[in-house]
Design a protein around this motif. Structure first.
Motif, PDB file in Angstrom:
ATOM      1  N   LYS A 183       0.670  -1.251   0.122  1.00 53.60           N
ATOM      2  CA  LYS A 183       0.002  -0.048   0.093  1.00 53.60           C
ATOM      3  C   LYS A 183       0.926   1.412  -0.002  1.00 53.60           C
ATOM      4  O   LYS A 183       0.248   2.296  -0.281  1.00 53.60           O
ATOM      5  N   LYS A 184       2.162   0.971   0.331  1.00 50.81           N
ATOM      6  CA  LYS A 184       3.135   2.264   0.350  1.00 50.81           C
ATOM      7  C   LYS A 184       3.641   2.339  -0.971  1.00 50.81           C
ATOM      8  O   LYS A 184       4.527   3.360  -1.232  1.00 50.81           O
ATOM      9  N   ILE A 185       3.539   1.390  -1.850  1.00 56.48           N
ATOM     10  CA  ILE A 185       4.411   1.595  -3.105  1.00 56.48           C
ATOM     11  C   ILE A 185       3.745   2.728  -4.092  1.00 56.48           C
ATOM     12  O   ILE A 185       2.647   2.919  -4.038  1.00 56.48           O
ATOM     13  N   LYS A 186       4.762   3.206  -4.661  1.00 55.39           N
ATOM     14  CA  LYS A 186       4.391   4.322  -5.545  1.00 55.39           C
ATOM     15  C   LYS A 186       4.698   3.948  -7.219  1.00 55.39           C
ATOM     16  O   LYS A 186       5.663   3.434  -7.438  1.00 55.39           O
ATOM     17  N   VAL A 187       3.683   3.709  -7.899  1.00 59.25           N
ATOM     18  CA  VAL A 187       3.662   3.633  -9.226  1.00 59.25           C
ATOM     19  C   VAL A 187       4.034   4.435 -10.411  1.00 59.25           C
ATOM     20  O   VAL A 187       3.987   4.140 -11.613  1.00 59.25           O
ATOM     21  N   CYS A 188       3.690   5.750  -9.953  1.00 57.66           N
ATOM     22  CA  CYS A 188       3.959   6.799 -11.078  1.00 57.66           C
ATOM     23  C   CYS A 188       4.274   7.982  -9.945  1.00 57.66           C
ATOM     24  O   CYS A 188       3.947   8.050  -8.808  1.00 57.66           O
ATOM     25  N   ASP A 189       4.681   9.129 -10.524  1.00 55.23           N
ATOM     26  CA  ASP A 189       4.911  10.439  -9.685  1.00 55.23           C
ATOM     27  C   ASP A 189       4.779  11.605 -10.540  1.00 55.23           C
ATOM     28  O   ASP A 189       4.937  11.479 -11.818  1.00 55.23           O
ATOM     29  N   GLY A 190       4.596  12.685  -9.924  1.00 64.87           N
ATOM     30  CA  GLY A 190       4.357  14.021 -10.696  1.00 64.87           C
ATOM     31  C   GLY A 190       3.898  14.950  -9.569  1.00 64.87           C
ATOM     32  O   GLY A 190       3.845  14.763  -8.285  1.00 64.87           O
ATOM     33  N   ASP A 191       3.645  16.117 -10.041  1.00 70.47           N
ATOM     34  CA  ASP A 191       3.197  17.347  -9.233  1.00 70.47           C
ATOM     35  C   ASP A 191       1.775  17.644  -9.314  1.00 70.47           C
ATOM     36  O   ASP A 191       1.394  18.685  -8.827  1.00 70.47           O
ATOM     37  N   LEU A 192       1.017  16.818 -10.147  1.00 71.17           N
ATOM     38  CA  LEU A 192      -0.309  17.271 -10.251  1.00 71.17           C
ATOM     39  C   LEU A 192      -1.167  16.885  -8.785  1.00 71.17           C
ATOM     40  O   LEU A 192      -0.645  15.832  -8.215  1.00 71.17           O
ATOM     41  N   ASP A 193      -1.933  17.317  -8.531  1.00 70.93           N
ATOM     42  CA  ASP A 193      -2.894  17.085  -7.280  1.00 70.93           C
ATOM     43  C   ASP A 193      -3.912  15.961  -7.585  1.00 70.93           C
ATOM     44  O   ASP A 193      -4.567  15.969  -8.725  1.00 70.93           O
ATOM     45  N   LEU A 194      -3.754  14.903  -6.386  1.00 69.49           N
ATOM     46  CA  LEU A 194      -4.897  14.138  -6.440  1.00 69.49           C
ATOM     47  C   LEU A 194      -6.181  14.655  -5.953  1.00 69.49           C
ATOM     48  O   LEU A 194      -6.045  15.747  -5.445  1.00 69.49           O
ATOM     49  N   SER A 195      -7.509  14.002  -6.215  1.00 71.19           N
ATOM     50  CA  SER A 195      -8.523  14.433  -5.908  1.00 71.19           C
ATOM     51  C   SER A 195      -8.868  13.918  -4.171  1.00 71.19           C
ATOM     52  O   SER A 195      -8.509  12.868  -3.951  1.00 71.19           O
ATOM     53  N   PRO A 196      -9.397  14.876  -3.519  1.00 69.06           N
ATOM     54  CA  PRO A 196      -9.952  14.340  -2.084  1.00 69.06           C
ATOM     55  C   PRO A 196     -10.948  13.468  -2.171  1.00 69.06           C
ATOM     56  O   PRO A 196     -11.816  13.325  -3.245  1.00 69.06           O
ATOM     57  N   GLY A 197     -11.086  12.589  -1.253  1.00 71.73           N
ATOM     58  CA  GLY A 197     -12.212  11.717  -1.276  1.00 71.73           C
ATOM     59  C   GLY A 197     -12.109  10.465  -1.880  1.00 71.73           C
ATOM     60  O   GLY A 197     -13.233   9.952  -2.087  1.00 71.73           O
ATOM     61  N   MET A 198     -10.920  10.086  -2.318  1.00 71.67           N
ATOM     62  CA  MET A 198     -10.998   8.983  -3.391  1.00 71.67           C
ATOM     63  C   MET A 198     -11.244   7.659  -2.420  1.00 71.67           C
ATOM     64  O   MET A 198     -10.938   7.537  -1.167  1.00 71.67           O
ATOM     65  N   ASN A 199     -11.967   6.801  -2.995  1.00 72.84           N
ATOM     66  CA  ASN A 199     -12.633   5.683  -2.278  1.00 72.84           C
ATOM     67  C   ASN A 199     -12.964   4.660  -3.513  1.00 72.84           C
ATOM     68  O   ASN A 199     -13.666   4.895  -4.541  1.00 72.84           O
ATOM     69  N   LEU A 200     -12.506   3.387  -2.939  1.00 73.11           N
ATOM     70  CA  LEU A 200     -12.719   1.989  -3.861  1.00 73.11           C
ATOM     71  C   LEU A 200     -13.978   1.466  -3.172  1.00 73.11           C
ATOM     72  O   LEU A 200     -14.049   1.242  -2.007  1.00 73.11           O
ATOM     73  N   VAL A 201     -14.993   1.322  -3.971  1.00 74.74           N
ATOM     74  CA  VAL A 201     -16.195   0.509  -3.577  1.00 74.74           C
ATOM     75  C   VAL A 201     -16.201  -0.823  -4.437  1.00 74.74           C
ATOM     76  O   VAL A 201     -16.313  -0.706  -5.570  1.00 74.74           O
ATOM     77  N   LYS A 202     -16.590  -1.899  -3.935  1.00 78.33           N
ATOM     78  CA  LYS A 202     -16.994  -3.198  -4.546  1.00 78.33           C
ATOM     79  C   LYS A 202     -18.684  -2.977  -4.712  1.00 78.33           C
ATOM     80  O   LYS A 202     -19.222  -3.308  -3.539  1.00 78.33           O
ATOM     81  N   GLU A 203     -19.007  -2.945  -6.028  1.00 77.08           N
ATOM     82  CA  GLU A 203     -20.373  -3.013  -6.264  1.00 77.08           C
ATOM     83  C   GLU A 203     -21.277  -4.319  -6.237  1.00 77.08           C
ATOM     84  O   GLU A 203     -22.212  -4.464  -5.766  1.00 77.08           O
ATOM     85  N   GLU A 204     -20.611  -5.169  -6.957  1.00 76.54           N
ATOM     86  CA  GLU A 204     -20.908  -6.643  -7.192  1.00 76.54           C
ATOM     87  C   GLU A 204     -19.581  -7.608  -7.394  1.00 76.54           C
ATOM     88  O   GLU A 204     -18.584  -7.108  -7.336  1.00 76.54           O
ATOM     89  N   GLU A 205     -19.947  -8.545  -7.666  1.00 82.23           N
ATOM     90  CA  GLU A 205     -19.025  -9.714  -7.856  1.00 82.23           C
ATOM     91  C   GLU A 205     -18.013  -9.256  -8.958  1.00 82.23           C
ATOM     92  O   GLU A 205     -18.398  -8.997 -10.062  1.00 82.23           O
ATOM     93  N   ARG A 206     -16.605  -8.943  -8.837  1.00 83.66           N
ATOM     94  CA  ARG A 206     -15.944  -8.330  -9.694  1.00 83.66           C
ATOM     95  C   ARG A 206     -16.025  -7.130 -10.200  1.00 83.66           C
ATOM     96  O   ARG A 206     -15.624  -6.643 -11.371  1.00 83.66           O
ATOM     97  N   LYS A 207     -17.096  -6.386  -9.794  1.00 81.75           N
ATOM     98  CA  LYS A 207     -17.261  -5.319 -10.292  1.00 81.75           C
ATOM     99  C   LYS A 207     -17.040  -4.057  -9.414  1.00 81.75           C
ATOM    100  O   LYS A 207     -17.388  -4.142  -8.149  1.00 81.75           O
ATOM    101  N   TYR A 208     -16.168  -2.975  -9.558  1.00 80.07           N
ATOM    102  CA  TYR A 208     -15.567  -2.051  -8.716  1.00 80.07           C
ATOM    103  C   TYR A 208     -15.808  -0.596  -9.204  1.00 80.07           C
ATOM    104  O   TYR A 208     -16.183  -0.627 -10.318  1.00 80.07           O
ATOM    105  N   SER A 209     -15.888   0.177  -8.269  1.00 81.03           N
ATOM    106  CA  SER A 209     -16.112   1.854  -8.730  1.00 81.03           C
ATOM    107  C   SER A 209     -15.118   2.462  -8.026  1.00 81.03           C
ATOM    108  O   SER A 209     -14.721   2.044  -6.618  1.00 81.03           O
TER     109      SER A 209
END
Length: 215
Positions: free
Chosen positions: A106-132
């Motif tokens: 979870k601490k790994i970084k796979v890309c880098d740059g100076d753009l900002d991330l959006s706040p409130g980012m959240n991973l949700v499992k909607e159905e089996e194998r379906k995510y948002s």
């Protein structure tokens, strides 16, 4: 180190006994192969560093092509994306637990740059194998509505991954995806970033963030 002048050896490269022949700028050189004493024993710190290096390398090698993309802006002097990602991971994603290096994906970084991330980012499992993935829409700092969401789903156990780069803009506020059966959910992690495409088609990224595991 010596320069080879004998025409019979001038084109040779490789090892001959305890000697090493190599070419540099069109010239052939010869040097003695470095050897370690039979009673050499690495220190605990050396052993820890070697093990940490191997741990990080094994995790990142399967996604080397992704790291080349995510760190492209900062590669120079022969350093590739995987080198920069490994350097970050060794400093920030590995912890010493009783002399044993432990890698935290979870601490790994796979890309880098100076753009900002959006706040409130959240991973949700909607159905089996379906995510948002959801995030707050807003142009905060360097964030722009036209930035594109970039998602990497990676399972280091099976060494398989999927990159989602389908042109979903930041202003949309969410990205939905379905995983095919070839990608194991158990042990899989989701990394998210945003990028902006410049006129020369170069990508300017934000730093990535891991939203957690799939299962």
């Amino acid at each position: 180190m010596g320069k080879v002048t004998d025409s019979l050896l001038s084109g040779a490269v490789g090892k001959v006994g305890n000697l090493v022949l190599y070419k540099q700028k069109g010239k052939t050189f010869i040097k003695q192969k470095a050897t370690r004493s039979a009673d050499y024993k690495p220190s605990k710190l050396q052993l820890y560093s070697n093990n940490a290096f191997v741990e990080v390398q094994q995790f990142l090698l399967p996604i080397e092509s992704i790291l080349a993309m995510g760190f492209e802006r900062f590669t120079s002097g022969g350093k590739r994306g995987i080198h920069l990602a490994m350097s970050w991971a060794l400093k920030h994603a590995v912890e010493n637990e009783d002399g044993i290096p432990r890698l935290y994906p979870k601490k790994i970084k796979v890309c880098d740059g100076d753009l900002d991330l959006s706040p409130g980012m959240n991973l949700v499992k909607e159905e089996e194998r379906k995510y948002s993935i959801y995030w707050d829409v807003g142009e905060v700092g360097r964030a722009r509505h036209s930035d594109i969401c970039w998602v990497l789903i990676y399972n280091p156990l099976s060494k398989k991954f999927r990159l989602i780069d389908e042109g979903v803009y930041r202003k949309r506020g969410f990205l939905a995806f379905t995983l095919d059966p070839n990608l194991d959910l158990v042990g899989g992690y989701v990394y998210v970033a945003f990028y902006r495409l410049k006129k020369n088609k170069a990508r300017y990224f934000s730093s990535s963030v891991c939203l957690g595991s799939l299962e």
